[in-house]
Write a protein that holds these residues in place. Structure first.
Motif, mmCIF file in Angstrom:
data_model
loop_
_atom_site.group_PDB
_atom_site.id
_atom_site.type_symbol
_atom_site.label_atom_id
_atom_site.label_comp_id
_atom_site.label_asym_id
_atom_site.label_seq_id
_atom_site.Cartn_x
_atom_site.Cartn_y
_atom_site.Cartn_z
ATOM 1 N N ARG A 51 8.855 5.297 4.783
ATOM 2 C CA ARG A 51 8.488 6.617 4.287
ATOM 3 C C ARG A 51 9.504 7.082 3.264
ATOM 4 O O ARG A 51 10.668 6.670 3.300
ATOM 5 N N ASP A 52 9.078 7.950 2.386
ATOM 6 C CA ASP A 52 9.961 8.591 1.421
ATOM 7 C C ASP A 52 9.697 10.087 1.548
ATOM 8 O O ASP A 52 8.714 10.596 1.017
ATOM 9 N N ASN A 53 10.573 10.765 2.265
ATOM 10 C CA ASN A 53 10.334 12.183 2.536
ATOM 11 C C ASN A 53 10.386 13.028 1.263
ATOM 12 O O ASN A 53 9.664 14.014 1.141
ATOM 13 N N ALA A 54 11.235 12.643 0.327
ATOM 14 C CA ALA A 54 11.361 13.419 -0.905
ATOM 15 C C ALA A 54 10.072 13.378 -1.726
ATOM 16 O O ALA A 54 9.722 14.348 -2.405
ATOM 17 N N LYS A 55 9.374 12.258 -1.654
ATOM 18 C CA LYS A 55 8.155 12.094 -2.438
ATOM 19 C C LYS A 55 6.889 12.304 -1.612
ATOM 20 O O LYS A 55 5.781 12.203 -2.136
ATOM 21 N N ASN A 56 7.055 12.561 -0.316
ATOM 22 C CA ASN A 56 5.904 12.715 0.582
ATOM 23 C C ASN A 56 4.968 11.502 0.507
ATOM 24 O O ASN A 56 3.753 11.628 0.310
ATOM 25 N N THR A 57 5.569 10.337 0.646
ATOM 26 C CA THR A 57 4.770 9.116 0.627
ATOM 27 C C THR A 57 5.120 8.234 1.817
ATOM 28 O O THR A 57 6.227 8.305 2.368
ATOM 29 N N VAL A 58 4.167 7.424 2.193
ATOM 30 C CA VAL A 58 4.380 6.392 3.199
ATOM 31 C C VAL A 58 3.826 5.092 2.619
ATOM 32 O O VAL A 58 2.789 5.106 1.947
ATOM 33 N N ALA A 59 4.527 4.011 2.849
ATOM 34 C CA ALA A 59 4.142 2.728 2.278
ATOM 35 C C ALA A 59 3.977 1.681 3.375
ATOM 36 O O ALA A 59 4.570 1.792 4.450
ATOM 37 N N LEU A 60 3.167 0.693 3.072
ATOM 38 C CA LEU A 60 2.989 -0.443 3.976
ATOM 39 C C LEU A 60 3.153 -1.704 3.157
ATOM 40 O O LEU A 60 2.302 -2.031 2.323
ATOM 41 N N GLN A 61 4.276 -2.382 3.350
ATOM 42 C CA GLN A 61 4.528 -3.652 2.690
ATOM 43 C C GLN A 61 3.921 -4.756 3.537
ATOM 44 O O GLN A 61 4.284 -4.903 4.710
ATOM 45 N N MET A 62 3.015 -5.518 2.956
ATOM 46 C CA MET A 62 2.301 -6.549 3.704
ATOM 47 C C MET A 62 2.633 -7.910 3.090
ATOM 48 O O MET A 62 2.303 -8.164 1.927
ATOM 49 N N ASN A 63 3.292 -8.747 3.859
ATOM 50 C CA ASN A 63 3.681 -10.079 3.414
ATOM 51 C C ASN A 63 2.951 -11.136 4.214
ATOM 52 O O ASN A 63 2.443 -10.867 5.299
ATOM 53 N N LEU B 229 0.837 -1.186 0.000
ATOM 54 C CA LEU B 229 0.000 0.000 0.000
ATOM 55 C C LEU B 229 0.878 1.244 0.000
ATOM 56 O O LEU B 229 1.950 1.247 0.611
ATOM 57 N N SER B 230 0.396 2.269 -0.668
ATOM 58 C CA SER B 230 1.117 3.529 -0.692
ATOM 59 C C SER B 230 0.146 4.667 -0.400
ATOM 60 O O SER B 230 -1.036 4.583 -0.743
ATOM 61 N N CYS B 231 0.655 5.698 0.223
ATOM 62 C CA CYS B 231 -0.172 6.857 0.563
ATOM 63 C C CYS B 231 0.637 8.109 0.248
ATOM 64 O O CYS B 231 1.707 8.315 0.830
ATOM 65 N N ALA B 232 0.124 8.907 -0.662
ATOM 66 C CA ALA B 232 0.808 10.125 -1.076
ATOM 67 C C ALA B 232 0.093 11.351 -0.518
ATOM 68 O O ALA B 232 -1.139 11.425 -0.560
ATOM 69 N N ALA B 233 0.884 12.276 -0.007
ATOM 70 C CA ALA B 233 0.335 13.509 0.553
ATOM 71 C C ALA B 233 0.628 14.686 -0.362
ATOM 72 O O ALA B 233 1.693 14.761 -0.975
ATOM 73 N N SER B 234 -0.334 15.589 -0.425
ATOM 74 C CA SER B 234 -0.145 16.815 -1.196
ATOM 75 C C SER B 234 -0.860 17.955 -0.484
ATOM 76 O O SER B 234 -1.661 17.740 0.418
#
Length: 122
Positions: free
Chosen positions: A72-84, A20-25
């Motif tokens: 998180r990726d601060n440069a892209k303003n995203t947070v991800a959730l890797q679910m295995n 899952l990915s979540c992008a902020a703007s």
């Protein structure tokens, strides 16, 4: 205002993986922390994972430890959730949130995404 958009949900078999990915703007003065909650049918919304923005400290619900990873990726303003190793009990709508100060005048408040469905078939 801050807008959040989630992506990456879907249908997967038990034992499979999803990311899952979540992008902020929008207007962001500072970010305190980000994370994910989930809500299964007939159940209360529950926290899944969180990460601090400053130093990347993470916390996980006991039910997902060792299977889920938040990043998180601060440069892209995203947070991800890797679910295995997904299980049927992971089926839920997943919501991302960001604790953000929109401008220097504003207090920190939580912003929420609309949610993305994750369905795990057994």
């Amino acid at each position: 205002q801050v807008q959040l958009v989630e992506s990456g949900g879907g249908l997967v078999q038990a034992g499979g993986s999803l990311r899952l990915s979540c992008a902020a703007s929008g207007s962001i003065f500072s970010i305190n922390a980000m994370g994910w909650y989930r809500q299964a049918p007939g159940k209360q919304r529950e926290p899944v994972a969180a990460i601090t923005n400053s130093d990347g400290r993470t916390n996980y619900a006991d039910s997902v430890k060792g299977r889920f990873t938040i990043s998180r990726d601060n440069a892209k303003n995203t947070v991800a959730l890797q679910m295995n190793n997904l299980k049927a009990e992971d089926t839920a709508v997943y919501y991302c949130y960001w604790n953000v100060q929109a401008t220097w005048r504003d207090p920190i408040r939580s912003y929420w995404g609309p949610g993305t469905q994750v369905t795990v078939s057994s």
